[in-house]
Design a protein around this motif. Structure first.
Motif, PDB file in Angstrom:
ATOM      1  N   UNK A  26       3.317 -17.577 -46.563  1.00 44.19           N
ATOM      2  CA  UNK A  26       4.337 -16.598 -46.195  1.00 44.19           C
ATOM      3  C   UNK A  26       3.888 -15.189 -46.546  1.00 44.19           C
ATOM      4  N   UNK A  27       3.269 -15.077 -47.712  1.00 45.23           N
ATOM      5  CA  UNK A  27       2.783 -13.767 -48.138  1.00 45.23           C
ATOM      6  C   UNK A  27       1.685 -13.266 -47.212  1.00 45.23           C
ATOM      7  N   UNK A  28       0.795 -14.201 -46.767  1.00 45.36           N
ATOM      8  CA  UNK A  28      -0.289 -13.834 -45.879  1.00 45.36           C
ATOM      9  C   UNK A  28       0.242 -13.390 -44.519  1.00 45.36           C
ATOM     10  N   UNK A  29       1.239 -14.139 -44.000  1.00 49.41           N
ATOM     11  CA  UNK A  29       1.863 -13.786 -42.719  1.00 49.41           C
ATOM     12  C   UNK A  29       2.525 -12.420 -42.807  1.00 49.41           C
ATOM     13  N   UNK A  30       3.249 -12.197 -43.912  1.00 51.42           N
ATOM     14  CA  UNK A  30       3.924 -10.909 -44.105  1.00 51.42           C
ATOM     15  C   UNK A  30       2.911  -9.779 -44.188  1.00 51.42           C
ATOM     16  N   UNK A  31       1.799 -10.059 -44.885  1.00 47.40           N
ATOM     17  CA  UNK A  31       0.752  -9.050 -45.025  1.00 47.40           C
ATOM     18  C   UNK A  31       0.143  -8.701 -43.674  1.00 47.40           C
ATOM     19  N   UNK A  32      -0.130  -9.735 -42.860  1.00 43.63           N
ATOM     20  CA  UNK A  32      -0.701  -9.501 -41.532  1.00 43.63           C
ATOM     21  C   UNK A  32       0.277  -8.747 -40.631  1.00 43.63           C
ATOM     22  N   UNK A  33       1.584  -9.125 -40.707  1.00 46.77           N
ATOM     23  CA  UNK A  33       2.602  -8.458 -39.897  1.00 46.77           C
ATOM     24  C   UNK A  33       2.680  -6.985 -40.255  1.00 46.77           C
ATOM     25  N   UNK A  34       2.637  -6.716 -41.574  1.00 43.09           N
ATOM     26  CA  UNK A  34       2.690  -5.334 -42.023  1.00 43.09           C
ATOM     27  C   UNK A  34       1.468  -4.569 -41.534  1.00 43.09           C
ATOM     28  N   UNK A  35       0.332  -5.253 -41.535  1.00 41.41           N
ATOM     29  CA  UNK A  35      -0.907  -4.629 -41.103  1.00 41.41           C
ATOM     30  C   UNK A  35      -0.856  -4.276 -39.620  1.00 41.41           C
ATOM     31  N   UNK A  36      -0.246  -5.143 -38.798  1.00 36.49           N
ATOM     32  CA  UNK A  36      -0.165  -4.913 -37.363  1.00 36.49           C
ATOM     33  C   UNK A  36       0.749  -3.754 -37.012  1.00 36.49           C
ATOM     34  N   UNK A  37       1.626  -3.386 -37.885  1.00 40.52           N
ATOM     35  CA  UNK A  37       2.609  -2.355 -37.579  1.00 40.52           C
ATOM     36  C   UNK A  37       2.203  -0.978 -38.086  1.00 40.52           C
ATOM     37  N   UNK A  38       0.966  -0.812 -38.448  1.00 39.43           N
ATOM     38  CA  UNK A  38       0.507   0.480 -38.939  1.00 39.43           C
ATOM     39  C   UNK A  38       0.381   1.472 -37.796  1.00 39.43           C
ATOM     40  N   UNK A  39       0.486   2.766 -38.068  1.00 40.79           N
ATOM     41  CA  UNK A  39       0.309   3.785 -37.024  1.00 40.79           C
ATOM     42  C   UNK A  39      -1.030   3.671 -36.315  1.00 40.79           C
ATOM     43  N   UNK A  40      -2.070   3.276 -37.059  1.00 40.38           N
ATOM     44  CA  UNK A  40      -3.391   3.147 -36.465  1.00 40.38           C
ATOM     45  C   UNK A  40      -3.416   2.052 -35.410  1.00 40.38           C
ATOM     46  N   UNK A  41      -2.804   0.906 -35.727  1.00 32.08           N
ATOM     47  CA  UNK A  41      -2.796  -0.205 -34.774  1.00 32.08           C
ATOM     48  C   UNK A  41      -1.940   0.127 -33.550  1.00 32.08           C
ATOM     49  N   UNK A  42      -0.842   0.877 -33.770  1.00 33.62           N
ATOM     50  CA  UNK A  42       0.014   1.261 -32.646  1.00 33.62           C
ATOM     51  C   UNK A  42      -0.730   2.234 -31.732  1.00 33.62           C
ATOM     52  N   UNK A  43      -1.461   3.161 -32.323  1.00 33.64           N
ATOM     53  CA  UNK A  43      -2.251   4.103 -31.532  1.00 33.64           C
ATOM     54  C   UNK A  43      -3.325   3.362 -30.733  1.00 33.64           C
ATOM     55  N   UNK A  44      -3.942   2.358 -31.355  1.00 29.12           N
ATOM     56  CA  UNK A  44      -4.947   1.561 -30.669  1.00 29.12           C
ATOM     57  C   UNK A  44      -4.336   0.829 -29.480  1.00 29.12           C
ATOM     58  N   UNK A  45      -3.123   0.306 -29.674  1.00 27.88           N
ATOM     59  CA  UNK A  45      -2.417  -0.368 -28.578  1.00 27.88           C
ATOM     60  C   UNK A  45      -2.159   0.599 -27.425  1.00 27.88           C
ATOM     61  N   UNK A  46      -1.738   1.821 -27.735  1.00 24.05           N
ATOM     62  CA  UNK A  46      -1.472   2.805 -26.689  1.00 24.05           C
ATOM     63  C   UNK A  46      -2.751   3.159 -25.928  1.00 24.05           C
ATOM     64  N   UNK A  47      -3.861   3.269 -26.643  1.00 23.77           N
ATOM     65  CA  UNK A  47      -5.141   3.578 -26.001  1.00 23.77           C
ATOM     66  C   UNK A  47      -5.547   2.444 -25.059  1.00 23.77           C
ATOM     67  N   UNK A  48      -5.383   1.204 -25.531  1.00 23.99           N
ATOM     68  CA  UNK A  48      -5.723   0.055 -24.694  1.00 23.99           C
ATOM     69  C   UNK A  48      -4.844   0.000 -23.447  1.00 23.99           C
ATOM     70  N   UNK A  49      -3.560   0.317 -23.628  1.00 24.38           N
ATOM     71  CA  UNK A  49      -2.635   0.325 -22.495  1.00 24.38           C
ATOM     72  C   UNK A  49      -3.027   1.405 -21.493  1.00 24.38           C
ATOM     73  N   UNK A  50      -3.381   2.580 -22.001  1.00 23.39           N
ATOM     74  CA  UNK A  50      -3.793   3.673 -21.131  1.00 23.39           C
ATOM     75  C   UNK A  50      -5.048   3.309 -20.341  1.00 23.39           C
ATOM     76  N   UNK A  51      -6.006   2.683 -20.995  1.00 24.50           N
ATOM     77  CA  UNK A  51      -7.237   2.262 -20.319  1.00 24.50           C
ATOM     78  C   UNK A  51      -6.928   1.249 -19.219  1.00 24.50           C
ATOM     79  N   UNK A  52      -6.024   0.295 -19.522  1.00 31.17           N
ATOM     80  CA  UNK A  52      -5.650  -0.720 -18.529  1.00 31.17           C
ATOM     81  C   UNK A  52      -4.995  -0.072 -17.313  1.00 31.17           C
TER      82      UNK A  52
END
Length: 293
Positions: A26-52
């Protein structure tokens, strides 16, 4: 007795171990979820979407709006259509802002007579849309409004008049006749004909009467070029006239091709106002949406 106690102790130990593993998971899942929601990961998602989106728009389909009545009756001012980007190959004109990345035109394909094509204006680079009438090697002329292709006049069959409702983005050109229809709707009526190309491909055209574009001296289309015309023949500045910025296009180089008109996505009569959401839908020409071109 000792065996029973040992068994209970083992069960208890297993239970503790299971709870511990569960907690760690549970702690590992929570840690990964928190990691996915960082501003850096969101910016990366937007860049990937823009490229697509850029890839889709550059090489598959792109939207284009119709700003004039030169392609009546097939296309109306206020239509939004999708153009297929792959049929004629790819060039810098396929990319946003004509980015100078692609050398020449790769995977080049030649349009067919009758195709509705989007291309860049040879002088100012604006997007234009017309119908291909003649290809390299064809000899084309226009005599009294009739297209002569390789020595033979294209058949013109008279049809019933084309009537279109007047609206903020659709007027009545000099060759039309205004009248009142049902429910007091004001219409503009034009003489309409069916034109047939060699091979049997046919489409409807409008004719206003005597016009400066009704005659064009016989010309052979050079290699790599195309002769285009608007379906509203007396309301189109096309290959019958010399290319000039913001005006006619002349005989067009196929390297300027952008795509082939495929389907109408949306159409509005231009009377919608931003502060009235009801008008966003009441002004839509619903019967045109989904029309294949």
């Amino acid at each position: 007795m000792d065996g029973k106690a040992h068994t209970q102790e083992s069960a208890s130990s297993s239970s503790l171990q299971s709870h511990g593993e569960s907690a760690n998971t549970s702690a590992l899942v929570a840690q990964r979820a928190a990691k996915k929601e960082t501003p850096k990961s969101f910016a990366l998602f937007l860049i990937q979407l823009l490229i697509a989106v850029l890839i889709f728009r550059s090489f598959i389909f792109a939207p284009f709006s119709i700003p004039s009545e030169s392609m009546l009756p097939r296309l109306m001012n206020g239509d939004l259509l999708l153009a297929a980007k792959w049929p004629y190959g790819f060039s810098n004109h396929s990319l946003p802002f004509d980015a100078p990345i692609i050398p020449g035109r790769i995977f080049a394909g030649e349009p067919e007579r009758g195709d509705i094509v989007i291309f860049k204006h040879p002088v100012d680079g604006a997007d234009y849309i017309k119908r291909v009438i003649a290809l390299p090697g064809d000899r084309i002329a226009v005599v009294d409004g009739v297209v002569i292709l390789n020595g033979a006049p294209l058949p013109l069959e008279p049809l019933s008049d084309f009537a279109i409702e007047l609206s903020p983005n659709t007027g009545c050109a000099w060759g039309g006749h205004e009248e009142r229809g049902a429910d007091d709707v004001v219409l503009c009526r034009y003489a309409q004909y069916r034109e047939t190309l060699p091979g049997g491909r046919e489409f409807n055209v409008l004719d206003f009467g005597s016009h400066g574009g009704d005659n064009f001296a016989a010309t052979i289309i050079p290699d790599g070029h195309m002769f285009v015309m608007g379906d509203s023949r007396d309301n189109s500045r096309d290959s019958r006239f010399a290319a000039r910025s913001g005006d006619a296009v002349g005989i067009v180089n196929q390297d300027l091709l952008v795509g082939e008109a495929s389907i109408i996505l949306w159409s509005s009569d231009g009377s919608a106002v931003w502060y009235n959401p009801i008008s966003w839908f009441s002004t839509v020409r619903w019967d045109r949406i989904g029309t294949l071109l």
